[in-house]
Design an enzyme around this catalytic site. Structure first.
Site, PDB file in Angstrom:
ATOM      1  N   GLU A  77       5.841  -0.867  13.636  1.00  0.00           N
ATOM      2  CA  GLU A  77       6.851  -0.057  14.317  1.00  0.00           C
ATOM      3  C   GLU A  77       6.253   1.326  14.452  1.00  0.00           C
ATOM      4  O   GLU A  77       6.019   2.019  13.457  1.00  0.00           O
ATOM      5  CB  GLU A  77       8.149  -0.049  13.500  1.00  0.00           C
ATOM      6  N   LYS A 136       0.885  -1.172   0.000  1.00  0.00           N
ATOM      7  CA  LYS A 136       0.000   0.000   0.000  1.00  0.00           C
ATOM      8  C   LYS A 136       0.920   1.218   0.000  1.00  0.00           C
ATOM      9  O   LYS A 136       1.562   1.542   0.985  1.00  0.00           O
ATOM     10  CB  LYS A 136      -0.884  -0.014   1.250  1.00  0.00           C
ATOM     11  N   GLY A 177      -2.451   5.330  13.836  1.00  0.00           N
ATOM     12  CA  GLY A 177      -2.742   4.552  12.639  1.00  0.00           C
ATOM     13  C   GLY A 177      -2.371   3.090  12.794  1.00  0.00           C
ATOM     14  O   GLY A 177      -3.111   2.200  12.374  1.00  0.00           O
ATOM     15  N   GLY A 178      -1.219   2.848  13.424  1.00  0.00           N
ATOM     16  CA  GLY A 178      -0.780   1.474  13.622  1.00  0.00           C
ATOM     17  C   GLY A 178      -1.692   0.699  14.540  1.00  0.00           C
ATOM     18  O   GLY A 178      -1.984  -0.481  14.306  1.00  0.00           O
ATOM     19  N   GLU A 188       5.364  10.792  21.867  1.00  0.00           N
ATOM     20  CA  GLU A 188       6.266  11.269  20.820  1.00  0.00           C
ATOM     21  C   GLU A 188       5.681  12.476  20.101  1.00  0.00           C
ATOM     22  O   GLU A 188       4.494  12.525  19.763  1.00  0.00           O
ATOM     23  CB  GLU A 188       6.507  10.149  19.807  1.00  0.00           C
ATOM     24  N   CYS A 209      12.135   7.694  13.609  1.00  0.00           N
ATOM     25  CA  CYS A 209      11.489   7.009  14.723  1.00  0.00           C
ATOM     26  C   CYS A 209      12.439   6.821  15.896  1.00  0.00           C
ATOM     27  O   CYS A 209      11.992   6.575  17.020  1.00  0.00           O
ATOM     28  CB  CYS A 209      10.932   5.662  14.272  1.00  0.00           C
TER      29      CYS A 209
END
Length: 503
Positions: free
Chosen positions: A263, A182, A243-244, A389, A300
């Site tokens: 992640e 995607k 989103g994860g 974060e 990240c």
């Protein structure tokens, strides 16, 4: 030669369009019309991947290694065009894109070398013991086998290394699994030219066309249909916690749940111990700011907080960090949305109780200036908003009252990708007390360094306890990442010629 995207999806070797399009939003250069993906595109890609799996999963390790190396060759053959479209879409400098392309091809070549060696298969053999009493033992062989089609979500902050032919894709292909990508809407042209490289390698190596597909753009229904497709066996994702987590819940809520290897980022704390702080104050402060502001903080592993024991050395460290950060120029962020989220993050954390603004970063449109804040250890503990974060060049100095409070804060940390110790020989007692705590908090522990820059190697762990990632036993970087897309199979009394990959 300049590359002009045609804006189509690559599905099982064919470039196809949809009824709707979206316009790309580059940092500079021309915008392009890109076809919007649909669940119908996803279904066609996954069905083709399932059909390709039966042949591709049975290919030899040597043939798959040739395929991975050929993809790397085809990417390198498009080097200048990839750099041009990548810098236009992302705003990243040419040197960064060139380095990221090298990392992308390097991990493809490393994975090729790794699978040829065969150690990743963890082959085990228990010979038959027909005369054993009271029960004979059959012959048993165990080997890791590919799981099936894998869905990969392109990352916003790495147009190459974590996207179309990045780490997740390379690991799945190395394992013997077809991939449906995607594509990320922030860099669709970069995704398209890399997909062309993969397609060329497929033709050269006579690999089934359904082994790789790229579906561009699309709304939430495209991602949902991909992770919920009954033929998808695992998902790789690098992105935001929100989103994860949504995708993770979709994977877990399927009638047949599948693993979600997400992640999701972290604040990557640095623990600057007293003697190191006293002896290398300015050096550590300058190094921290350089790591913090690198790439507009869009990593990240960005070290978002620095813990120091309050006192005159902490004052010196703070002054040095302020001077270094104030001299840092504003940088272009990856998307307008990321820049807006950074602005919101500054407002949110600056409003927390006890926070002092030292360098007031600002972000206009797509630009970000570095931001530096300070807070006491007590206020850090109390203000939970500070623990989340902020994606961008924002750093917080946490001035703890003592080494004991530093240990207490470490105990309360959520899962991290990295934790860093800055220490001198005289700090070993405090470091030894921290180590058992930090081992439970992060996937990678550093001494006297900075976490930005993740080596692609056999030993690297890029993951950690939740919310850094959704599977603490896995890594998304390095050769161990291939194991995510394999499962152990035991063969009992099976003729050796029928057991795959036995050396």
């Amino acid at each position: 030669m300049a590359f002009t995207p045609h804006g189509k999806h690559l599905i099982a070797g064919e470039w196809v369009v949809g009824e709707a399009t979206f316009t790309s939003s580059p940092a500079h250069g021309p915008a392009h019309e890109i076809s919007v993906g649909t669940p119908t595109h996803v279904d066609a890609a996954v069905q083709a991947a399932e059909q390709a799996f039966w042949r591709y999963s049975q290919t030899s390790r040597a043939d798959r290694a040739i395929f991975l190396n050929t993809i790397a060759d085809e990417i390198d053959a498009r080097a200048e065009a990839i750099t041009e479209i990548g810098t236009q879409e992302s705003g990243l400098p040419e040197g960064r894109l060139q380095g990221e392309r090298g990392r992308t091809t390097g991990q493809l070549r490393l994975f090729a070398e790794h699978i040829v060696a065969g150690d990743y298969l963890d082959q085990r053999h228990d010979p038959a013991l027909p005369d054993r009493a009271p029960q004979p033992r059959p012959e048993l062989r165990m080997i890791q086998r590919p799981i099936g089609p894998v869905a990969v979500f392109g990352a916003s902050n790495f147009p190459l290394a974590f996207s179309t032919a990045g780490g997740d894709t390379a690991a799945a292909l190395a394992a013997g699994c077809p991939v449906v990508v995607k594509g990320h809407s922030a860099h669709p042209g970069t995704g398209e030219i890399v997909a062309e490289a993969v397609q060329a390698a497929i033709k050269t190596c006579d690999i089934p066309a359904g082994v790789f597909s790229l579906v561009q753009g699309g709304k939430r229904d495209v991602g949902t249909s991909l992770v919920q497709h009954p033929l998808i066996r695992a998902v790789g994702f690098t992105g935001s916690l929100k989103g994860g987590r949504a995708l993770f819940d979709l994977c877990a809520g399927r009638p047949e749940p599948i693993p979600f290897f997400g992640e999701l980022g972290s604040i990557n704390p640095m623990f600057i111990l007293p003697n190191a702080l006293a002896n290398r104050t300015e050096e550590i402060a300058k190094g921290w700011v350089g790591s913090l502001a690198m790439g507009a903080g869009q990593f990240c592993t960005n070290p978002g907080i620095a813990l120091v024991v309050d006192g005159t050395d902490a004052d010196t460290f703070t002054a040095a960090a302020v001077d270094s950060m104030a001299a840092t120029a504003a940088q272009t962020m990856l998307t307008d949305g990321i820049a807006a989220a950074y602005r919101d993050g500054i407002i949110r954390v600056s409003a927390a109780s006890g926070v002092t603004s030292l360098v007031q970063g600002s972000a206009g449109a797509r630009e970000a200036a570095a931001c530096l804040l300070s807070v006491s250890g007590d206020n850090w503990v109390a203000a939970k908003d500070l623990h989340d974060e902020v994606f961008g060049p924002l750093g917080i100095i946490v001035r703890v009252s003592s080494a004991d409070q530093m240990l207490a804060i470490a105990q309360e940390l959520e899962g991290q990708l990295t934790c860093t110790l800055h220490l001198d020989d005289a700090d070993f007692a405090t470091a030894a007390a921290l180590m058992p705590i930090l081992e439970r908090k992060a996937g990678r522990l550093l001494a006297n360094g900075y976490p930005t820059g993740v080596e692609v190697s056999d030993t690297m762990v890029h993951g950690g306890p939740y919310p850094a990632s959704t599977n603490f036993g896995a890594t998304s970087v390095g050769t161990l990442s291939i194991r995510r897309f394999l499962r152990p199979v035991c063969y009992q009394n099976m003729p050796k010629t029928l057991v795959p990959d036995i050396g």
